[in-house]
Design an enzyme around this catalytic site. Structure first.
Site, PDB file in Angstrom:
ATOM      1  N   LYS A 156       0.846  -1.193   0.000  1.00 30.19           N
ATOM      2  CA  LYS A 156       0.000   0.000   0.000  1.00 30.19           C
ATOM      3  C   LYS A 156       0.884   1.248   0.000  1.00 30.19           C
ATOM      4  CE  LYS A 156      -1.806   2.623   3.060  1.00 30.19           C
ATOM      5  NZ  LYS A 156      -1.722   3.883   2.290  1.00 30.19           N
ATOM      6  N   GLU A 181       9.821   0.826  10.742  1.00 25.09           N
ATOM      7  CA  GLU A 181      10.826   1.883  10.509  1.00 25.09           C
ATOM      8  C   GLU A 181      10.089   3.193  10.765  1.00 25.09           C
ATOM      9  OE1 GLU A 181      13.858   1.276  10.100  1.00 25.09           O
ATOM     10  OE2 GLU A 181      14.087  -0.601   8.998  1.00 25.09           O
ATOM     11  N   CYS A 237      13.580  10.478   7.190  1.00 27.34           N
ATOM     12  CA  CYS A 237      13.639   9.973   8.569  1.00 27.34           C
ATOM     13  C   CYS A 237      15.061  10.043   9.112  1.00 27.34           C
ATOM     14  CB  CYS A 237      13.105   8.555   8.623  1.00 27.34           C
ATOM     15  SG  CYS A 237      13.873   7.506   7.394  1.00 27.34           S
ATOM     16  N   GLU A 262      10.223  15.536  15.692  1.00 30.96           N
ATOM     17  CA  GLU A 262      10.531  15.373  14.276  1.00 30.96           C
ATOM     18  C   GLU A 262       9.640  16.321  13.470  1.00 30.96           C
ATOM     19  OE1 GLU A 262       9.240  11.800  12.154  1.00 30.96           O
ATOM     20  OE2 GLU A 262      11.259  11.664  11.332  1.00 30.96           O
TER      21      GLU A 262
END
Ligand code: NAD
Length: 454
Positions: A154, A229, A263, A356
């Site tokens: 997906k 992750e 990331c 983040e």
């Protein structure tokens, strides 16, 4: 079925409508993948290897097309997008060697022979974020297919175009129908269904830590295998004994590449106090030179953010009064542009320093000595990546052993090499992708004992 309109982040103009799968369509494709598993796992290792090499070759001959699609859909610079498509090819080639080398062990035991086998799991559900649609997909489906699994993948709602094309290229390469399936759809629907449908035997999720935690809770119900992750807030640590000019010249790319939507972005810059002013002067020059422009231009180093939503999220981190040291440039006119931004937080409690942001924003803090640098670097719930700049080899080794992160580089800011393991410490993830051991994440070890006694 509902539709989603893809928007080009550089022009803000619609590109095309994509049909989103509903629950029934998702279950149908999962059932198809489960059926295909029973034949794909039995394809001779040499033939499976050949099919993966053929898939890699077809990707190779479509690099430019895939790259242009990513520029259009995600606003990636054309240079980056070519690398990303090339990475899919390389990962497929690397893991095409695996089917013929999926060794078990023969273990000495009394009264017989003991052998272990590495068996495929079944249908693997891969859930991909929007920041690197091609490579992150490939890190999942390359080793998964090589180990004899089938895949349902997906893509993120807003960036499905390259994944859909990769699905078509797989068929052109001769990968049998049902083995590699792309299902565009909503995370809360298609993604969640991967978690709840018992035919999906493992989830590979890359995305935000919040969604990842929910998926982990969901997987508990069926003890479903899981690789995560997740987010990062990585540190770029500059010691006074480093090549300051080189470290400063490279620091913009370490955080502003892909407009900071990475990331592994080194979004915390830690600089030893004795060279702080010298480094910042060089860094300012480099940030101001960083080319933020139409990502289709060969010279572009940074394009726009992926969406209006992401632009708004990033802007939220800079309310009036934010201590901005300096900013780079950005084009005027349409597009989700945000200039590279360097912040000087008052201390480590600052929100922009801790969270983040996933945009082109870096926070700089000074440190006193080696112990101080390690303490500050580890003061984060994340632990994905990071860099250490020093000419002292002993220090580089000590600090790289002490920083709690899965992927570090010394005198470099590169994090990803398909030959080596990739993954996070702490809340940055669970498990590892890439490298020689990734196949372990897509196989079960089966132990069989043969009694040889008369
Ligand atoms: P996200 O978590 O919102 O979405 C990621 C994917 O999960 C998308 O495909 C989305 O549709 C799907 N999803 C959303 N809700 C879901 C649900 N309830 N169940 C199942 N699937 C669901 O993340 P994003 O905004 O697309 O991506 C940005 C995040 O990804 C950042 O936090 C970034 O750090 C992280 N990321 C991590 C890595 C890594 O390797 N560690 C790499 C890239 C991105």
């Amino acid at each position: 079925m509902s539709k989603f309109t893809i928007i080009n982040p550089t022009t803000e103009k619609p590109v095309k409508d994509i049909e989103l799968a509903d629950l029934a369509a998702t279950d149908l494709v999962i059932a198809k993948a489960e059926k295909a598993f029973h034949t794909w796992r039995k394809v001779n290792p040499g033939d499976r290897a050949r099919l993966l090499r053929s898939f890699a070759a077809i990707v190779d001959s479509h690099i430019e097309e895939l790259a242009q699609l990513e520029v259009l859909n995600s606003g990636h610079t054309i240079g980056n997008a070519r690398w990303e498509a090339g990475n899919v090819r390389d990962v497929l080639n690397y893991y095409s060697a695996a089917p013929e080398r999926l060794f078990g062990k023969q273990i000495p035991v009394p009264n017989g022979i003991d052998i272990t086998f590495k068996e495929p799991l079944g249908v693997i559900g891969i859930i991909v974020p929007w920041n690197f649609p091609m490579p992150i997909a490939g890190w999942g489906f390359g080793p998964a297919l090589a180990a004899g699994n089938t895949v349902v993948l997906k893509p993120a709602e807003i960036t499905p175009m390259t994944a859909i094309r990769l699905g078509e290229l797989a068929i052109m390469a001769g990968i049998p129908e049902g083995v590699f399936n792309i299902i565009p759809g909503k995370g809360s629907l298609v993604g969640e269904r991967f978690v709840t449908n018992p035919l999906v035997r493992k989830i590979v999720f890359t995305g935000s830590t919040t969604v990842g935690k929910g998926i982990m809770r969901g997987c508990a119900d069926q003890v479903k295998r899981l690789t995560l992750e997740l987010g990062g807030k990585s540190a770029n640590i500059i010691f006074a004994d480093s090549d300051i000019q080189k470290a400063a010249a490279n620091a913009p790319g370490a955080v502003f590449d892909n407009a900071g939507q990475d990331c592994c972005a080194r979004s915390r810059l830690l600089v030893q106090r004795s060279v702080f002013d010298k480094f910042m002067a060089e860094f300012e020059t480099a940030v101001k030179k960083f080319r933020v422009e139409d990502p289709a231009l060969e010279s572009a180093e940074m394009g726009p953010l992926v969406s209006a939503t992401q632009l708004a999220r990033v802007q939220e981190y800079l309310p009036p009064g934010t201590p901005i040291a300096f900013q780079g440039t950005k084009p005027e006119g349409p597009g989700y542009w945000f200039a590279p931004t360097v912040l000087l937080p008052k201390d480590a409690s600052d929100r922009a320093y801790r969270e983040e942001i996933f945009g082109p924003v870096v926070s700089v803090l000074p440190f006193e000595d080696e112990a101080d640098a390690i303490r500050i670097a580890n003061d984060s719930e994340y632990g994905l990546s990071g860099s250490i700049w020093s000419r002292d080899i002993g220090r580089a080794i000590r600090v790289s052993r002490a920083v709690e992160a899965g992927n570090l580089s010394v005198n470099s800011n590169s994090s990803v090499r398909y030959w080596t393991p990739f993954g996070g410490y702490k809340q940055s993830g669970l498990g590892r992708e890439l490298g020689p051991d990734a196949l372990d994440a897509f196989t079960e070890v089966k132990n069989v004992f043969f009694d040889t006694q008369e």
